[in-house]
Design an enzyme around this catalytic site. Structure first.
Site, short mmCIF file in Angstrom:
data_model
loop_
_atom_site.label_atom_id
_atom_site.label_comp_id
_atom_site.label_asym_id
_atom_site.label_seq_id
_atom_site.Cartn_x
_atom_site.Cartn_y
_atom_site.Cartn_z
N GLU A 1 -0.84 -4.85 3.09
CA GLU A 1 -0.84 -3.83 4.13
C GLU A 1 -0.88 -4.42 5.53
O GLU A 1 -1.43 -5.51 5.75
CB GLU A 1 -2.01 -2.85 3.94
N SER B 1 -5.30 5.58 -0.94
CA SER B 1 -5.24 4.12 -0.96
C SER B 1 -6.49 3.53 -1.61
O SER B 1 -7.62 3.91 -1.28
CB SER B 1 -5.10 3.58 0.47
N SER B 2 -6.29 2.61 -2.56
CA SER B 2 -7.43 1.91 -3.17
C SER B 2 -8.02 0.96 -2.13
O SER B 2 -7.34 0.05 -1.67
CB SER B 2 -6.97 1.11 -4.39
N GLY C 1 -2.84 -2.90 -2.22
CA GLY C 1 -1.52 -3.46 -1.91
C GLY C 1 -1.50 -4.20 -0.58
O GLY C 1 -2.39 -4.06 0.25
N ASN D 1 -1.04 5.53 3.12
CA ASN D 1 -1.23 6.04 1.76
C ASN D 1 -2.38 7.04 1.76
O ASN D 1 -3.47 6.73 2.24
CB ASN D 1 -1.54 4.85 0.83
N THR E 1 -1.78 2.70 -8.25
CA THR E 1 -2.91 3.38 -8.90
C THR E 1 -2.41 4.42 -9.90
O THR E 1 -2.95 4.54 -11.01
CB THR E 1 -3.81 4.05 -7.84
N SER F 1 0.83 -1.20 0.00
CA SER F 1 0.00 0.00 0.00
C SER F 1 0.87 1.25 0.00
O SER F 1 1.77 1.39 0.81
CB SER F 1 -0.91 0.00 1.24
N GLY F 2 0.60 2.16 -0.95
CA GLY F 2 1.35 3.41 -1.03
C GLY F 2 2.56 3.33 -1.93
O GLY F 2 3.35 4.27 -1.99
#
Length: 1100
Positions: free
Chosen positions: A391, A165-166, A389, A162, A117, A112-113
């Site tokens: 996490e 973050s998605s 991602g 993030n 994306t 994540s981050g």
């Protein structure tokens, strides 16, 4: 096969930082990989290759090399031709799809981050720019690009790791026609983290759309939707975080609403969408108190606004959140009873309604995007996988468990296709190979999803099937059953509140509290009935459930859904040709140029980059089945084109021999050819391109000749009309053809460097430019649709290239700035270009062609005709130099004898004398369609041009073409850069702030942040630790001509002005085939036959 530098032709144009392909590292260790990535990251190079795999590091700032200029540079270029870039991977993927007629996909992975994306956005943006198409295709492109801000608003949120973050996964398939135009698409979404709607961790936010609405709503929307400060809403105030650095929620709200419009969501539906978003916020403010062990709404004023916005009855809403209808079966009869809920159950019911509303709204938005770009049948597609991602948070619940499971599956795909399958293929094909050890995370995937023996998800589903109520009982039962089922697994541990999994990316502890309830994911029929009673048809459509049909069997759980989705995704990806982007997060501070060594090294280790390099280095860059190899490169030899009739293995070997590829550069498998180095592949591709280019040129030449003769009369008439009745004409030029490029720009990279990429050349010739003292000097003049370039040459005085002659751009004139052109009435070749700053006096023997094209381009750009002045006395401005300078000069033209110009400068005036030419009203003579000129054919109707006097004809001075191009910097600089709702219910007033909206008592800003550190590598890490020419020879030339053939030597340079004319340089020796009395002789030079003026040569 030749050095790599030969292909990396722009490697000298940019600063070198480490190695851009880590296969070339001298040492293959984690430390060497990290050091190389660090060096490049600190020098602002965020992309690095491992063969065809792209490593991308999040820079946490806007980088300057994502402009249209980079799109042009990478379009159609080979991967190693330019520095590593996501555009290179995307272009390779796009071209492979068209060439191989195979679907492609790119798997973007990382924690994540790490920038997944943003990478997906750049891929879609590049494809949109390089693919063609009309209005329908542009509409599809707009939808693909606009789906990003829309789905990010409803599906992304700020987390501690993030800022964007998605919180859902998406697989975007861009569908193409056979011509490579994007004409459709499809988005598949996975596991929206809907629990975030009702609860967020400290220092995090809810989904972006809530804050966008609160910041960007108009006055009318504020009044209609009951919008207040974010601290007022329970669903927003639990984390204490409302703003994100660098995010403009108001601006992004406008972008979100525009995206809805582009996608085609009706304006009345857009209004209801905002009603649902605001209604969920107000729903969260309904709180409960205990009255006699049962729950009652604490402040009934909070019921009014959500009921109003959702179009439901206020009393029904109160009833459904405080009681539940239960069906009781007894003696074959079914009886419904209402069960009153306690405070905990009422809160869960309210949250369940909010989550269901949001999740179904999100599904509608994805479906709306898909409907807007669906096509009846699929042809080709490029899939872009942008998924949440890996996490680790302070508290990891059911959602983190599912997210990390999907990432584990993606890691398995990477291992299967880049490490395991590749090595297995070498063995199957009989290729010499030394196995390379690596950690296979299949053991972790099996621990989670196995059915026999039962994995974690299987045990979780069994517990959910037997639970009857919410509470801690089911979660503790889950923990006990997990210990019994998988307690002895090396990658599993349990503790008093949950369990630990040793993932490929490290150890993660999961809290079981609430796991069963979230996995069961049941929406009670009472709430479905409530939403189906809404007066808004759109809200009714979100709940199409048929409650009359009795459901049989166990309901589908969330873990079952995500497991099915993950496996479907894997099988989908395996049907495509995969490409990989491995994203790395350099720090947790989210600041540019901040490098955390331990974090980067941990990611390098668990992503398996070292093993990937070793396999790539020891393995083969390219492999292809014999039939496909022959099909692709058949054009290289006459024996294989158009088809090879013999054994496919022998055909492949024949092709390799034809390009003189060294035997150590490839191995022949049982069914496939394996080529070791990318350079060898580039050689094949380059030769293939040259063959196609040669054939294309033959076709183009024939077609252009045909078109040229059709347009011949028209072009000459247009050009002649410009000078008609104004200027005398030369006898040798009035009937000649227009060629345009007399310099051969295609073969002159030293001149191409001054033009923009793909800038068309309308006219190019060597002209004479006169200075303030009327001294002439040669310049190469190039006319493009927008500019005139005047290029000279100078000797380098300093540096390593001292003494070399280099091309210099002397002047670049914007055609729109040309105020007029002055010419005499005589037959001379002089013209003056007038500009506001200063004028240019030029002499060009192709002035008529230049003038006609300049007039045409001026009218296209300015929508005005170019002002032409015909006079025998011309005044022009000169350039200011120093303290003096400036002023003007005069030219006087007078009648003399002969066709040669006599020039007499006297101070600030120049007298030009020339004899009479053809009358001003002369027009070109009509010519028939040309025939191929042989020995017995008629010679050209036009007379041969006179031999030049004192200068090299129409050619430029003969400088060496081996000088290097101007070193242009590779990366460019960064660029600066609904109607009011009509609802039958009476609109309620908003309850006063502070009424009963309970925020979390205190937000601990200095909370324990240990979870942000690099995770313990666990068992997976320990197991992971257990676990590196020449060009083809030139073809034999034509046999030398017999010595009896007469020869001649060129006295002057001549550039052919027609398709059947011969071009040559001074001192070129050619065969003399025919001497014609007209002055046009026929000769042969370097295998090409053609006509040339006899007075340009001497017989030998």
């Amino acid at each position: 096969m030749g050095s790599r530098d030969k292909y990396h032709w722009q490697s000298h144009n940019v600063k070198q930082s480490g190695v851009d392909d880590m296969v070339l590292l001298s040492k293959i260790t984690e430390d060497a990989i990290v050091e190389n990535l660090k060096k490049r990251y600190l020098d602002d190079y965020i992309f690095t290759y491992i063969g065809t795999v792209l490593i991308s590091i999040n820079p946490f700032k806007q980088m300057p090399y994502f402009t249209d200029r980079e799109v042009e540079i990478y379009q159609g270029a080979a991967q190693y031709e330019n520095p590593p870039h996501i555009y290179a991977l995307t272009d390779n993927m796009y071209r492979n799809m068209l060439i191989d007629a195979e679907n492609q996909c790119v798997i973007i992975s990382g924690e994540s981050g790490a920038g997944k994306t943003v990478a997906a956005k750049y891929i879609m943006g590049y494809v949109s720019k390089v693919s063609g198409g009309g209005s329908k295709v542009q509409h599809v492109k707009d939808i693909i690009l606009q789906s990003n801000p829309l789905l990010e608003a409803f599906g992304n949120a700020k987390t501690v790791r993030n800022n964007n973050s998605s919180r859902f996964g998406k697989y975007v398939e861009i569908q193409f026609s056979r011509g490579g135009e994007p004409d459709g698409g499809k988005i598949s979404n996975f596991l929206l983290e809907k629990s975030r709607v009702v609860n967020q961790n400290e220092n995090e936010r809810n989904f972006h759309i809530y804050y966008q609405l609160l910041e960007g709503a108009s006055r009318e929307q504020i009044e209609n939707l009951g919008i207040a400060d974010p601290t007022y809403y329970f669903y927003l105030n639990q984390s204490g975080t409302y703003k994100v650095d660098g995010t403009d929620d108001k601006k992004e709200f406008a972008e979100t609403m525009n995206a809805m419009q582009v996608i085609g969501i009706p304006s009345e539906v857009q209004v209801i969408v905002l009603h649902i978003v605001a209604g969920i916020l107000h729903l969260g403010n309904i709180s409960f108190m205990e009255v006699g062990n049962y729950a009652e709404v604490e402040n009934e004023a909070h019921l009014a606004f959500p009921a109003f916005l959702l179009g439901i009855n206020e009393m029904k809403l109160r009833e459904k959140v405080t009681s539940r209808k239960m069906d009781s079966k007894w003696g074959g009869k079914t009886e419904s009873i209402n069960m009153t809920l306690n405070v905990q159950q009422a809160g869960y019911t309210r949250d369940a309604l909010a989550k269901a509303l949001y999740a179904r709204l999100f599904d509608y938005l994805v479906d709306a995007v898909n409907k807007a770009m669906q096509k009846p049948h699929e042809e080709y597609s490029i899939g872009v996988l942008d998924i949440y991602g890996f996490e680790i948070f302070q508290r990891n619940g059911f959602e983190q468990f599912c997210i990390n499971f999907v990432n584990e599956k993606l890691q398995q795909i990477f291992i299967e296709l880049t490490l395991k399958a590749e090595q297995e293929e070498y063995v199957q094909e009989g290729i010499k190979w030394t196995p390379i050890e690596y950690f296979n995370n299949k053991v972790v995937c099996d621990l989670i999803e196995n059915k026999s023996p039962p994995g974690i998800m299987c045990v979780l589903d069994d517990v959910c099937a037997t639970m009857h109520a919410t509470g801690e009982g089911a979660d503790s039962t889950l923990l006990q059953k997990l210990q019994a089922a998988v307690g002895g697994h090396n990658h599993f541990n349990s503790y008093n509140q949950g369990f630990i999994i040793h993932h490929y990316a490290g150890k993660v502890s999961y809290d079981v509290n609430g796991c069963c309830e979230r996995n069961r994911d049941v929406l009670f029929t009472d709430l479905i009935e409530l939403m189906q009673s809404s007066e808004h048809r759109f809200i009714q459509s979100l709940f199409p459930d048929n409650l009359q049909n009795e459901k049989k069997g166990r309901p589908t759980t969330a873990s079952t859904k995500i497991k099915k989705q993950a496996n479907d995704l894997v099988s989908r990806l395996m049907k495509c040709t995969p490409h990989y982007i491995r994203c790395i997060k350099p720090n947790e501070t989210k600041k540019p140029r901040d490098w955390e060594e331990s974090r980067a090294k941990h990611q390098v280790e668990y992503l398996g980059l070292k093993e990937n390099i070793r396999v790539r280095r020891a393995g083969f860059a390219f492999r292809r089945a014999f039939p496909k190899f022959i099909q692709r490169y058949a054009i290289l030899t006459p024996e294989t084109w158009p088809r090879w009739s013999g054994d496919e293995r022998q055909g492949t070997q024949h092709l390799l021999r034809s390009v003189n590829m060294d035997s150590d550069q490839y191995q022949m498998g049982k069914n496939k050819i394996f080529i070791k180095n990318p350079e060898s592949l580039f050689l094949l591709e380059e030769m293939r391109e040259r063959k196609f280019d040669r054939f294309a040129r033959v076709i183009q030449k024939a077609w252009r000749k045909y078109i040229a003769w059709r347009k011949y009369e028209e072009m000459r008439e247009e050009a002649s009309s410009i000078l008609y009745n104004f200027k005398e004409r030369r006898r040798n030029s009035i009937n000649r053809n227009f060629v345009g490029d007399y310099l051969g720009i295609e073969d002159r990279p030293e001149l191409q460097q001054f033009l923009g990429k793909r800038e068309r050349v309308d006219f190019a010739d060597s002209v004479t430019k006169f200075d303030r003292r009327f001294k002439g000097i040669k310049r190469d003049l190039i006319l493009s649709p927008k500019y005139i370039y005047l290029i000279g040459r100078e000797k380098v005085k300093k540096g390593p290239e001292k003494g070399q002659i280099k091309e210099i751009l002397k002047r670049k004139i914007d055609i729109q700035n040309i105020t007029g052109v002055s010419l005499s009435t005589k037959q001379d070749d002089f013209l003056v270009l007038h500009e506001p700053e200063y004028d240019s006096l030029l002499e060009s023997i192709f002035k008529t062609e230049l003038l006609s094209l300049l007039c045409k381009r001026t009218e296209e750009l300015t929508h005005q005709k170019l002002k032409l002045n015909f006079s025998d006395t011309i005044q022009f401005k000169i350039k200011k130099e120093g303290w003096g300078g400036g002023g003007s000069r005069n030219i006087v033209f007078s009648r003399g004898q002969g066709e040669l110009v006599t020039m007499k400068p006297a101070g600030k005036a120049l007298t030009i004398t020339i004899g009479d030419g053809l009358p001003k009203n002369s027009k070109p003579t009509k010519k028939g369609v040309p025939q191929n000129r042989g020995f017995g054919k008629i010679s050209p109707a036009r007379s041969a041009p006179p031999a030049p006097s004192g200068r090299c004809g129409n050619g430029a001075p003969r400088f060496s073409r081996d000088s290097q191009m101007s070193r242009e910097q590779m990366y460019s600089k960064p660029m600066k850069n609904p109607a009011k709702s009509r609802i039958g219910l009476e609109m309620p007033s908003l309850p006063k702030q502070g009424a009963t909206t309970k925020a979390r008592k205190s937000v601990n800003i200095n909370a324990n942040m240990e979870f942000m550190k690099v995770p313990d590598e666990g068992v997976a890490g320990i197991q992971r630790r257990r676990s590196i020419s020449q060009r083809p020879l030139p073809a034999v030339g034509r046999p030398k001509p017999q010595p009896r053939t007469p020869k001649c030597r060129a006295l002057y340079q001549y550039t052919g002005q027609d398709m059947d004319e011969l071009s040559f340089d001074v001192n070129d020796v050619m065969d003399l085939l025919l001497e014609d009395p007209s002055g046009w002789w026929k000769g042969r030079l370097r295998g090409k036959e053609g006509l040339f003026p006899g007075n340009y040569v001497e017989k030998i």
